[in-house]
Design a protein around this motif. Structure first.
Motif, PDB file in Angstrom:
ATOM      1  N   THR A  49     -11.035  10.464 -24.101  1.00  0.00           N
ATOM      2  CA  THR A  49     -12.357  10.835 -23.611  1.00  0.00           C
ATOM      3  C   THR A  49     -13.174  11.462 -24.727  1.00  0.00           C
ATOM      4  O   THR A  49     -12.650  12.260 -25.507  1.00  0.00           O
ATOM      5  N   LEU A  50     -14.439  11.088 -24.797  1.00  0.00           N
ATOM      6  CA  LEU A  50     -15.369  11.672 -25.755  1.00  0.00           C
ATOM      7  C   LEU A  50     -16.559  12.219 -24.975  1.00  0.00           C
ATOM      8  O   LEU A  50     -17.143  11.522 -24.139  1.00  0.00           O
ATOM      9  N   ILE A  51     -16.906  13.475 -25.257  1.00  0.00           N
ATOM     10  CA  ILE A  51     -18.017  14.135 -24.579  1.00  0.00           C
ATOM     11  C   ILE A  51     -18.964  14.693 -25.634  1.00  0.00           C
ATOM     12  O   ILE A  51     -18.537  15.408 -26.553  1.00  0.00           O
ATOM     13  N   GLN A  52     -20.236  14.374 -25.513  1.00  0.00           N
ATOM     14  CA  GLN A  52     -21.241  14.878 -26.444  1.00  0.00           C
ATOM     15  C   GLN A  52     -22.089  15.935 -25.737  1.00  0.00           C
ATOM     16  O   GLN A  52     -22.627  15.697 -24.653  1.00  0.00           O
ATOM     17  N   LEU A  53     -22.218  17.108 -26.360  1.00  0.00           N
ATOM     18  CA  LEU A  53     -22.975  18.216 -25.796  1.00  0.00           C
ATOM     19  C   LEU A  53     -24.139  18.579 -26.715  1.00  0.00           C
ATOM     20  O   LEU A  53     -24.034  18.448 -27.932  1.00  0.00           O
ATOM     21  N   LYS A  54     -25.235  19.056 -26.101  1.00  0.00           N
ATOM     22  CA  LYS A  54     -26.371  19.559 -26.885  1.00  0.00           C
ATOM     23  C   LYS A  54     -26.719  20.956 -26.382  1.00  0.00           C
ATOM     24  O   LYS A  54     -27.018  21.146 -25.201  1.00  0.00           O
ATOM     25  N   TYR A  55     -26.686  21.922 -27.312  1.00  0.00           N
ATOM     26  CA  TYR A  55     -26.991  23.315 -26.989  1.00  0.00           C
ATOM     27  C   TYR A  55     -28.432  23.651 -27.367  1.00  0.00           C
ATOM     28  O   TYR A  55     -29.064  22.941 -28.181  1.00  0.00           O
ATOM     29  N   ASN A  76      -5.839  21.032 -26.491  1.00  0.00           N
ATOM     30  CA  ASN A  76      -5.646  20.372 -27.785  1.00  0.00           C
ATOM     31  C   ASN A  76      -6.830  19.477 -28.171  1.00  0.00           C
ATOM     32  O   ASN A  76      -6.711  18.627 -29.056  1.00  0.00           O
ATOM     33  N   ALA A  77      -7.952  19.670 -27.477  1.00  0.00           N
ATOM     34  CA  ALA A  77      -9.130  18.836 -27.749  1.00  0.00           C
ATOM     35  C   ALA A  77      -9.710  19.130 -29.122  1.00  0.00           C
ATOM     36  O   ALA A  77      -9.655  20.256 -29.618  1.00  0.00           O
ATOM     37  N   SER A  78     -10.280  18.090 -29.731  1.00  0.00           N
ATOM     38  CA  SER A  78     -10.966  18.245 -31.019  1.00  0.00           C
ATOM     39  C   SER A  78     -12.439  18.538 -30.751  1.00  0.00           C
ATOM     40  O   SER A  78     -13.107  17.779 -30.047  1.00  0.00           O
ATOM     41  N   PHE A  92     -10.539  14.262 -26.625  1.00  0.00           N
ATOM     42  CA  PHE A  92      -9.168  14.561 -26.223  1.00  0.00           C
ATOM     43  C   PHE A  92      -8.526  13.305 -25.657  1.00  0.00           C
ATOM     44  O   PHE A  92      -9.211  12.361 -25.252  1.00  0.00           O
ATOM     45  N   SER A  93      -7.196  13.283 -25.657  1.00  0.00           N
ATOM     46  CA  SER A  93      -6.460  12.068 -25.316  1.00  0.00           C
ATOM     47  C   SER A  93      -6.367  11.810 -23.826  1.00  0.00           C
ATOM     48  O   SER A  93      -5.952  10.745 -23.407  1.00  0.00           O
ATOM     49  N   GLY A  94      -6.727  12.760 -23.000  1.00  0.00           N
ATOM     50  CA  GLY A  94      -6.659  12.550 -21.558  1.00  0.00           C
ATOM     51  C   GLY A  94      -7.842  11.765 -21.052  1.00  0.00           C
ATOM     52  O   GLY A  94      -8.748  11.384 -21.783  1.00  0.00           O
ATOM     53  N   SER A  95      -7.869  11.495 -19.767  1.00  0.00           N
ATOM     54  CA  SER A  95      -8.983  10.803 -19.128  1.00  0.00           C
ATOM     55  C   SER A  95      -9.422  11.611 -17.926  1.00  0.00           C
ATOM     56  O   SER A  95      -8.877  12.666 -17.622  1.00  0.00           O
ATOM     57  N   SER A  96     -10.411  11.114 -17.227  1.00  0.00           N
ATOM     58  CA  SER A  96     -10.952  11.866 -16.109  1.00  0.00           C
ATOM     59  C   SER A  96      -9.934  12.074 -15.003  1.00  0.00           C
ATOM     60  O   SER A  96     -10.045  12.986 -14.201  1.00  0.00           O
ATOM     61  N   SER A  97      -8.907  11.238 -14.936  1.00  0.00           N
ATOM     62  CA  SER A  97      -7.879  11.387 -13.905  1.00  0.00           C
ATOM     63  C   SER A  97      -7.027  12.623 -14.134  1.00  0.00           C
ATOM     64  O   SER A  97      -6.348  13.108 -13.231  1.00  0.00           O
ATOM     65  N   ASN A  98      -7.055  13.169 -15.365  1.00  0.00           N
ATOM     66  CA  ASN A  98      -6.272  14.365 -15.666  1.00  0.00           C
ATOM     67  C   ASN A  98      -6.967  15.643 -15.211  1.00  0.00           C
ATOM     68  O   ASN A  98      -6.372  16.712 -15.214  1.00  0.00           O
TER      69      ASN A  98
END
Length: 323
Positions: A49-55, A76-78, A92-98
């Motif tokens: 999963t990749l998530i992009q945030l804007k502050y 353990n997310a980057s 992170f290596s997980g998906s939304s099901s996690n």
């Protein structure tokens, strides 16, 4: 537009052994990098999963990492900045099901104390889909090389085909080695860039091969080195202008296109440089090393012309009712 004088013939083949040594160094170095360091697969190929945030302000990276520390999936997310100080990317290596609910809502809840932000992008790829994409990507690359081999064999001669394939493999391996060296994420954009490099390099090689073939027919020389020098010199202005104008566009994308296409444009820069050099100093010398014979080529062309004229003569006689 001519940069170089048409009548001037440059002795490119004099430097073929120097260029071969340099190419072998880059080729072996790339293979060593791939064997030891490997590739950094993005979520397209590895899954995750990749998530992009804007502050509203500078991204509080430490606070984000601390907030993730108590979550089993995200600990353990980057977390890295993305393009500017107010944007971040979480991988992170997980998906939304996690996670227990919608991933965007979950992230907002976990990071509610880190400041005001918005979730700009969420990309989710399952591990099975990622593995399938990786296999199909390699298959696309293999099919492309086979297609090149068949096309050039049909259009030119088998030595030209082998020289072109050797050149394409040389360019791809060095380009992929640069991807490994600079830790560029390998995703679908990266694959598209590599295939673009393949097409660009092949186009340069085909143009030079076509000019060599015409040079063999027109020139009175019997040494392949001399014919190659004449042919490459005749196409040098076109090669330089094409490479320069393409490079200018790609460099602008690299400098001002943002992080989204940073890796894509970097791969194209490497590919254009390697492809331009290899079309002159790798593909053409391979004809020498493969013992291409001008005499045999001219004899075959003469025989083809004889057969063609006989067929035209027979067709003309048939149309007149003589046969």
């Amino acid at each position: 537009m001519q940069i170089f004088t048409k009548a001037k013939v440059y002795d490119f083949m004099r430097f073929r052994f120097v260029s071969l040594a340099f190419s072998i160094f880059l080729f072996v170095g790339s293979i060593f990098l791939l064997a030891t360091k490997g590739l950094n697969y993005g979520i397209d190929f590895s899954g995750g999963t990749l998530i992009q945030l804007k502050y509203d302000t500078k991204v509080p990276l430490d606070k984000i990492r601390d907030a993730f520390g108590t979550n089993e999936v995200l600990k353990n997310a980057s977390v890295t900045e993305f393009g500017s100080e107010d944007e971040a990317v979480i991988r992170f290596s997980g998906s939304s099901s996690n996670l227990t609910g919608d991933i965007g809502t979950e992230i907002k809840q976990i990071l509610k104390d880190t400041g005001n932000f918005e979730v700009r992008r969420v990309d989710i790829v399952g591990p099975k889909v990622g593995d399938e994409l990786r296999q199909k990507g390699l298959m696309a690359l293999g099919i492309s090389l086979i297609g090149v081999l068949l096309y050039i064999t049909f259009r030119f001669e088998w030595r030209f085909a082998l020289a072109a394939i050797a050149t394409e493999i040389h360019d791809i391996v060095i380009t992929v080695g640069a991807i490994s060296l600079f830790d560029i994420d390998v995703n679908l954009d990266t694959l598209a860039a590599v295939l673009t490099v393949l097409g660009y390099s092949l186009n340069d090689t085909i143009i030079i091969f076509d000019r060599i073939r015409e040079g063999i027919k027109e020139s009175k020389r019997t040494d392949i080195e001399g014919v190659i020098n004449e042919s490459v010199s005749a196409t040098l202005s076109r090669t330089i202008l094409t490479s320069a104008t393409t490079m200018m566009t790609v460099v602008v994308l690299f400098l001002f296109g943002g992080d989204m296409i940073h890796g894509f444009s970097f791969i194209l820069i490497v590919g254009i440089v390697i492809g331009t050099i290899s079309s002159i100093y790798i593909s053409s010398p391979f004809l020498i090393w493969f013992k291409f014979s001008i005499e045999h080529f001219r004899a075959r062309e003469t025989e083809k012309q004889r057969i063609r004229k006989e067929r035209e003569k027979e067709r003309a006689m048939f149309e007149k009712g003589v046969v």
